[in-house]
Design an enzyme around this catalytic site. Sequence first.
Site, PDB file in Angstrom:
ATOM      1  N   GLY A   1       0.846  -1.186   0.000  1.00 34.48           N
ATOM      2  CA  GLY A   1       0.000   0.000   0.000  1.00 34.48           C
ATOM      3  C   GLY A   1       0.876   1.228   0.000  1.00 34.48           C
ATOM      4  O   GLY A   1       2.088   1.144   0.271  1.00 34.48           O
TER       5      GLY A   1
ATOM      6  N   GLN B   1       2.922   9.869   1.763  1.00 36.55           N
ATOM      7  CA  GLN B   1       4.228   9.202   1.644  1.00 36.55           C
ATOM      8  C   GLN B   1       4.976   9.632   0.382  1.00 36.55           C
ATOM      9  O   GLN B   1       6.163   9.348   0.257  1.00 36.55           O
ATOM     10  CB  GLN B   1       4.054   7.682   1.622  1.00 36.55           C
ATOM     11  CG  GLN B   1       3.704   7.076   2.980  1.00 36.55           C
ATOM     12  CD  GLN B   1       3.650   5.577   2.869  1.00 36.55           C
ATOM     13  OE1 GLN B   1       2.629   5.023   2.458  1.00 36.55           O
ATOM     14  NE2 GLN B   1       4.744   4.910   3.212  1.00 36.55           N
TER      15      GLN B   1
ATOM     16  N   CYS C   1       7.139  -0.745   6.590  1.00 35.19           N
ATOM     17  CA  CYS C   1       6.620   0.428   5.899  1.00 35.19           C
ATOM     18  C   CYS C   1       7.689   0.969   4.958  1.00 35.19           C
ATOM     19  O   CYS C   1       8.868   1.024   5.326  1.00 35.19           O
ATOM     20  CB  CYS C   1       6.253   1.485   6.934  1.00 35.19           C
ATOM     21  SG  CYS C   1       5.622   3.006   6.216  1.00 35.19           S
ATOM     22  N   LEU C   2       7.263   1.396   3.763  1.00 31.92           N
ATOM     23  CA  LEU C   2       8.219   1.945   2.795  1.00 31.92           C
ATOM     24  C   LEU C   2       8.854   3.247   3.284  1.00 31.92           C
ATOM     25  O   LEU C   2       9.896   3.650   2.787  1.00 31.92           O
ATOM     26  CB  LEU C   2       7.524   2.186   1.452  1.00 31.92           C
ATOM     27  CG  LEU C   2       7.040   0.921   0.727  1.00 31.92           C
ATOM     28  CD1 LEU C   2       6.204   1.307  -0.495  1.00 31.92           C
ATOM     29  CD2 LEU C   2       8.207   0.043   0.317  1.00 31.92           C
TER      30      LEU C   2
ATOM     31  N   HIS D   1      -3.147   0.224   8.437  1.00 31.42           N
ATOM     32  CA  HIS D   1      -1.811   0.809   8.285  1.00 31.42           C
ATOM     33  C   HIS D   1      -1.852   1.990   7.301  1.00 31.42           C
ATOM     34  O   HIS D   1      -1.307   3.063   7.594  1.00 31.42           O
ATOM     35  CB  HIS D   1      -0.833  -0.272   7.789  1.00 31.42           C
ATOM     36  CG  HIS D   1       0.556   0.223   7.536  1.00 31.42           C
ATOM     37  ND1 HIS D   1       1.635  -0.185   8.292  1.00 31.42           N
ATOM     38  CD2 HIS D   1       1.054   1.090   6.615  1.00 31.42           C
ATOM     39  CE1 HIS D   1       2.728   0.434   7.844  1.00 31.42           C
ATOM     40  NE2 HIS D   1       2.403   1.195   6.820  1.00 31.42           N
TER      41      HIS D   1
ATOM     42  N   HIS E   1      -1.559   6.364   7.915  1.00 30.03           N
ATOM     43  CA  HIS E   1      -0.656   7.321   7.254  1.00 30.03           C
ATOM     44  C   HIS E   1      -1.366   8.655   7.012  1.00 30.03           C
ATOM     45  O   HIS E   1      -0.778   9.721   7.176  1.00 30.03           O
ATOM     46  CB  HIS E   1      -0.185   6.781   5.898  1.00 30.03           C
ATOM     47  CG  HIS E   1       1.021   5.894   5.978  1.00 30.03           C
ATOM     48  ND1 HIS E   1       2.229   6.318   6.481  1.00 30.03           N
ATOM     49  CD2 HIS E   1       1.211   4.603   5.614  1.00 30.03           C
ATOM     50  CE1 HIS E   1       3.114   5.328   6.413  1.00 30.03           C
ATOM     51  NE2 HIS E   1       2.523   4.269   5.898  1.00 30.03           N
TER      52      HIS E   1
HETATM   53 NI    NI Z   1       3.466   2.470   5.540  1.00 31.99          NI
END
Ligand code: NI
Length: 191
Positions: A49, A54, A102-103, A144, A148
Amino acid sequence: MKVLDIAQIGEPVLRQLAQDLSKDELAKAETQTFIDDLVATMHHANGAGLAANQVFHPIRVCAIEVKDNPRYPYKPNIALTVLINPTIEPLSDERFDNYEGCLSVPNLRGVVSRHAEIRVRGLLRDGSPYDQQWRGLSAGTFQHEIDHLDGKLFIDRVTDPHTLCTWDTFKRHHEAPFIARVKALVERYGS
Ligand code: NI
């Protein structure tokens, strides 16, 4: 389609409350192009995701897709879903422990408590309503991503720092017992 830069922990944009998008803003060509780029960036990074903040764009848009994901081989598949202004309502008191990564938080994983059954509402990218229930691991993925948009990272919800690990030490020490635990969850909920 463009692959965008992914904000890393410490970037203020990750801590901003992302802003709701009006239907008019959603229909704009530039917004639709941004959504294409968000999805392309998620695919490029093998993410399950990706939320708009982000990629330095604090609007309430996130993409989710799980398709035999190499970062999360035990996750049940979820068809590509782009959500606008999503909200979550827990459907029961049941929770489960999810190992998350998480990225935006490089090479770190940790255990987070998530609702096991939720209802997600919002809009799809064409402006039509979205209203769906999610259970088990898939419910964790939605929580999640929607976190964000509220400026929250999974590490904020890690209550036992002893669970923190790198992707390598996760594989070596924590993956097998976690898979054994989530298998029961996935069997129970089918997701
Ligand atoms: Ni994340």
